[in-house]
Design a protein around this motif. Structure first.
Motif, mmCIF file in Angstrom:
data_model
loop_
_atom_site.group_PDB
_atom_site.id
_atom_site.type_symbol
_atom_site.label_atom_id
_atom_site.label_comp_id
_atom_site.label_asym_id
_atom_site.label_seq_id
_atom_site.Cartn_x
_atom_site.Cartn_y
_atom_site.Cartn_z
ATOM 1 N N VAL A 12 0.846 -1.201 0.000
ATOM 2 C CA VAL A 12 0.000 0.000 0.000
ATOM 3 C C VAL A 12 0.879 1.247 0.000
ATOM 4 O O VAL A 12 1.972 1.250 0.554
ATOM 5 N N VAL A 13 0.380 2.312 -0.621
ATOM 6 C CA VAL A 13 1.007 3.632 -0.559
ATOM 7 C C VAL A 13 0.015 4.550 0.140
ATOM 8 O O VAL A 13 -1.100 4.754 -0.337
ATOM 9 N N PHE A 14 0.404 5.081 1.306
ATOM 10 C CA PHE A 14 -0.411 6.064 1.999
ATOM 11 C C PHE A 14 0.074 7.440 1.563
ATOM 12 O O PHE A 14 1.260 7.745 1.657
ATOM 13 N N ARG A 22 4.498 10.551 0.537
ATOM 14 C CA ARG A 22 4.035 9.189 0.273
ATOM 15 C C ARG A 22 4.762 8.222 1.196
ATOM 16 O O ARG A 22 5.976 8.299 1.353
ATOM 17 N N PHE A 23 3.998 7.321 1.807
ATOM 18 C CA PHE A 23 4.539 6.292 2.685
ATOM 19 C C PHE A 23 4.274 4.939 2.033
ATOM 20 O O PHE A 23 3.133 4.501 1.944
ATOM 21 N N VAL A 24 5.328 4.279 1.571
ATOM 22 C CA VAL A 24 5.195 2.974 0.919
ATOM 23 C C VAL A 24 5.380 1.910 1.992
ATOM 24 O O VAL A 24 6.419 1.844 2.653
ATOM 25 N N THR A 25 4.364 1.066 2.161
ATOM 26 C CA THR A 25 4.400 0.047 3.202
ATOM 27 C C THR A 25 3.480 -1.105 2.827
ATOM 28 O O THR A 25 3.071 -1.219 1.678
ATOM 29 N N ARG A 26 3.162 -1.942 3.781
ATOM 30 C CA ARG A 26 2.193 -3.023 3.574
ATOM 31 C C ARG A 26 1.112 -2.894 4.631
ATOM 32 O O ARG A 26 1.366 -2.458 5.746
ATOM 33 N N SER A 27 -0.106 -3.272 4.262
ATOM 34 C CA SER A 27 -1.225 -3.123 5.175
ATOM 35 C C SER A 27 -2.370 -4.035 4.754
ATOM 36 O O SER A 27 -2.384 -4.554 3.640
ATOM 37 N N THR A 28 -3.344 -4.200 5.635
ATOM 38 C CA THR A 28 -4.564 -4.930 5.282
ATOM 39 C C THR A 28 -5.543 -4.014 4.572
ATOM 40 O O THR A 28 -6.523 -4.464 4.004
ATOM 41 N N LYS A 29 -5.272 -2.714 4.606
ATOM 42 C CA LYS A 29 -6.110 -1.723 3.930
ATOM 43 C C LYS A 29 -5.850 -1.786 2.422
ATOM 44 O O LYS A 29 -4.733 -2.018 1.985
ATOM 45 N N SER A 30 -6.895 -1.583 1.641
ATOM 46 C CA SER A 30 -6.723 -1.552 0.187
ATOM 47 C C SER A 30 -7.704 -0.561 -0.405
ATOM 48 O O SER A 30 -8.582 -0.064 0.289
ATOM 49 N N SER A 31 -7.522 -0.251 -1.686
ATOM 50 C CA SER A 31 -8.431 0.671 -2.360
ATOM 51 C C SER A 31 -8.519 0.294 -3.829
ATOM 52 O O SER A 31 -7.751 -0.532 -4.326
ATOM 53 N N GLU A 32 -9.450 0.927 -4.512
ATOM 54 C CA GLU A 32 -9.626 0.677 -5.949
ATOM 55 C C GLU A 32 -8.522 1.329 -6.764
ATOM 56 O O GLU A 32 -8.159 0.861 -7.825
ATOM 57 N N LYS A 33 -7.990 2.435 -6.260
ATOM 58 C CA LYS A 33 -6.938 3.158 -6.974
ATOM 59 C C LYS A 33 -5.621 2.409 -6.812
ATOM 60 O O LYS A 33 -5.206 2.105 -5.695
ATOM 61 N N LYS A 34 -4.963 2.092 -7.912
ATOM 62 C CA LYS A 34 -3.722 1.318 -7.905
ATOM 63 C C LYS A 34 -2.591 2.114 -8.544
ATOM 64 O O LYS A 34 -2.814 3.009 -9.355
ATOM 65 N N GLU A 35 -1.370 1.762 -8.163
ATOM 66 C CA GLU A 35 -0.187 2.403 -8.728
ATOM 67 C C GLU A 35 0.949 1.384 -8.709
ATOM 68 O O GLU A 35 1.102 0.633 -7.749
ATOM 69 N N VAL A 36 1.741 1.368 -9.771
ATOM 70 C CA VAL A 36 2.861 0.436 -9.857
ATOM 71 C C VAL A 36 4.134 1.145 -9.407
ATOM 72 O O VAL A 36 4.502 2.192 -9.946
ATOM 73 N N ILE A 37 4.797 0.581 -8.390
ATOM 74 C CA ILE A 37 6.054 1.123 -7.869
ATOM 75 C C ILE A 37 7.075 -0.003 -7.875
ATOM 76 O O ILE A 37 6.844 -1.044 -7.248
ATOM 77 N N ASP A 38 8.164 0.189 -8.589
ATOM 78 C CA ASP A 38 9.226 -0.821 -8.718
ATOM 79 C C ASP A 38 8.684 -2.166 -9.176
ATOM 80 O O ASP A 38 9.093 -3.230 -8.695
ATOM 81 N N GLY A 39 7.732 -2.146 -10.084
ATOM 82 C CA GLY A 39 7.177 -3.361 -10.643
ATOM 83 C C GLY A 39 6.138 -4.054 -9.781
ATOM 84 O O GLY A 39 5.664 -5.133 -10.127
ATOM 85 N N VAL A 40 5.773 -3.469 -8.662
ATOM 86 C CA VAL A 40 4.782 -4.058 -7.760
ATOM 87 C C VAL A 40 3.559 -3.152 -7.719
ATOM 88 O O VAL A 40 3.677 -1.938 -7.560
ATOM 89 N N GLU A 41 2.366 -3.733 -7.856
ATOM 90 C CA GLU A 41 1.129 -2.958 -7.821
ATOM 91 C C GLU A 41 0.732 -2.671 -6.371
ATOM 92 O O GLU A 41 0.583 -3.585 -5.555
ATOM 93 N N SER A 43 -1.915 -0.463 -3.667
ATOM 94 C CA SER A 43 -3.157 0.290 -3.479
ATOM 95 C C SER A 43 -2.767 1.672 -2.978
ATOM 96 O O SER A 43 -1.855 1.814 -2.169
ATOM 97 N N VAL A 44 -3.474 2.698 -3.434
ATOM 98 C CA VAL A 44 -3.198 4.063 -3.005
ATOM 99 C C VAL A 44 -4.310 4.498 -2.058
ATOM 100 O O VAL A 44 -5.478 4.513 -2.418
#
Length: 88
Positions: A12-14, A22-41, A43-44
């Motif tokens: 996830v990107v908060f 922008r805070f790039v991390t992992r979470s159980t939260k997700s959203s419909e808006k997606k973004e690819v960072i370093d080849g990994v999709e 949720s924003v």
């Protein structure tokens, strides 16, 4: 161990809406808006306030005594004195 016990953990990107940080991390939260960072999709997820914009963390906190709370406290409890230990 039970199946499907734990929620799905996603990258996830908060994003702070006020500063754009922008805070790039992992979470159980997700959203419909997606973004690819370093080849990994990722949720924003937009956040209204984060550690980057909160006054406590930025050092821009101001103490405002709007109702005279300190004065009210002093009037109420300022004259109260502690009594020493009773003698037996």
């Amino acid at each position: 161990m039970k199946k499907d016990l734990h929620p799905k953990y996603n990258p996830v990107v908060f994003v702070d809406m006020t500063t754009g940080t922008r805070f790039v991390t992992r979470s159980t939260k997700s959203s419909e808006k997606k973004e690819v960072i370093d080849g990994v999709e990722h949720s924003v997820v937009s956040m209204g306030i984060t550690s980057d914009s909160h006054p406590f963390f930025t050092g821009k906190a101001q103490f405002v005594d709007t109702e005279g709370r300190i004065d009210k406290f002093q009037k109420r409890f300022g004259a109260v004195r502690r009594v020493g230990k009773p003698t037996v």
